[in-house]
Design a protein around this motif. Structure first.
Motif, PDB file in Angstrom:
ATOM      1  N   GLY A  41      -9.094  -6.520  -8.039  1.00 53.83           N
ATOM      2  CA  GLY A  41      -8.405  -6.832  -6.546  1.00 53.83           C
ATOM      3  C   GLY A  41      -6.915  -6.916  -6.016  1.00 53.83           C
ATOM      4  N   SER A  42      -7.069  -8.343  -6.184  1.00 58.14           N
ATOM      5  CA  SER A  42      -5.804  -9.079  -5.584  1.00 58.14           C
ATOM      6  C   SER A  42      -4.339  -8.163  -6.526  1.00 58.14           C
ATOM      7  CB  SER A  42      -5.997 -10.226  -5.740  1.00 58.14           C
ATOM      8  OG  SER A  42      -6.741 -10.911  -5.238  1.00 58.14           O
ATOM      9  N   VAL A  43      -4.269  -7.698  -7.533  1.00 52.77           N
ATOM     10  CA  VAL A  43      -2.509  -6.770  -8.419  1.00 52.77           C
ATOM     11  C   VAL A  43      -1.865  -6.506  -7.487  1.00 52.77           C
ATOM     12  CG1 VAL A  43      -2.518  -4.830 -10.278  1.00 52.77           C
ATOM     13  CG2 VAL A  43      -4.240  -6.808 -10.244  1.00 52.77           C
ATOM     14  N   THR A  44      -1.004  -6.871  -7.222  1.00 54.50           N
ATOM     15  CA  THR A  44       0.005  -5.983  -6.276  1.00 54.50           C
ATOM     16  C   THR A  44       1.050  -4.812  -7.629  1.00 54.50           C
ATOM     17  OG1 THR A  44       1.997  -7.636  -7.126  1.00 54.50           O
ATOM     18  CG2 THR A  44       0.103  -7.492  -4.719  1.00 54.50           C
ATOM     19  N   ALA A  45       0.743  -4.604  -8.631  1.00 54.65           N
ATOM     20  CA  ALA A  45       1.417  -3.689  -9.580  1.00 54.65           C
ATOM     21  C   ALA A  45       0.793  -4.197 -11.243  1.00 54.65           C
ATOM     22  CB  ALA A  45       2.731  -4.252  -9.651  1.00 54.65           C
TER      23      ALA A  45
END
Length: 101
Positions: free
Chosen positions: A58-62
């Motif tokens: 849920g905290s992945v940006t890429a």
């Protein structure tokens, strides 16, 4: 003071960790999960997908191609074993898993 984790030393921009929680094992991915973060994870835990009850992305940006492969390997291993894995997805992860851009 203990030394920094190996992914910090390798210059990885994202984080991949395996956590033991009261609800079972959780594969956690966060930030810009690049190939260096995945390589650090594989050095620590090996190439065999871990048995996990949850994937928290849920905290992945890429998500790099290596990170996508790691994520899919864990999901496929659970499916082959007949287990359901809860996945918390960020928008970038959702796009990668559904193939939409």
């Amino acid at each position: 003071m203990p030394p920094p984790p190996s992914d910090v030393l390798s210059g990885a921009r994202g984080v991949v960790r395996l956590l033991n929680t009261a609800g079972g094992r959780v594969l956690c991915l966060a930030g810009d999960v690049d190939a260096a973060a995945v390589a650090a994870f594989l050095r620590r835990y090996g190439r065999e997908p871990a048995r996990v009850e949850c994937i928290d992305a849920g905290s992945v940006t890429a998500l790099s191609p290596a990170a996508r492969e790691l994520l899919l390997d864990h999901l496929e291993a659970a499916e082959r074993a007949g287990r359901t894995v809860t996945v918390r997805r960020s928008a970038p992860v959702d796009r990668e898993l559904t193939g939409s851009r």
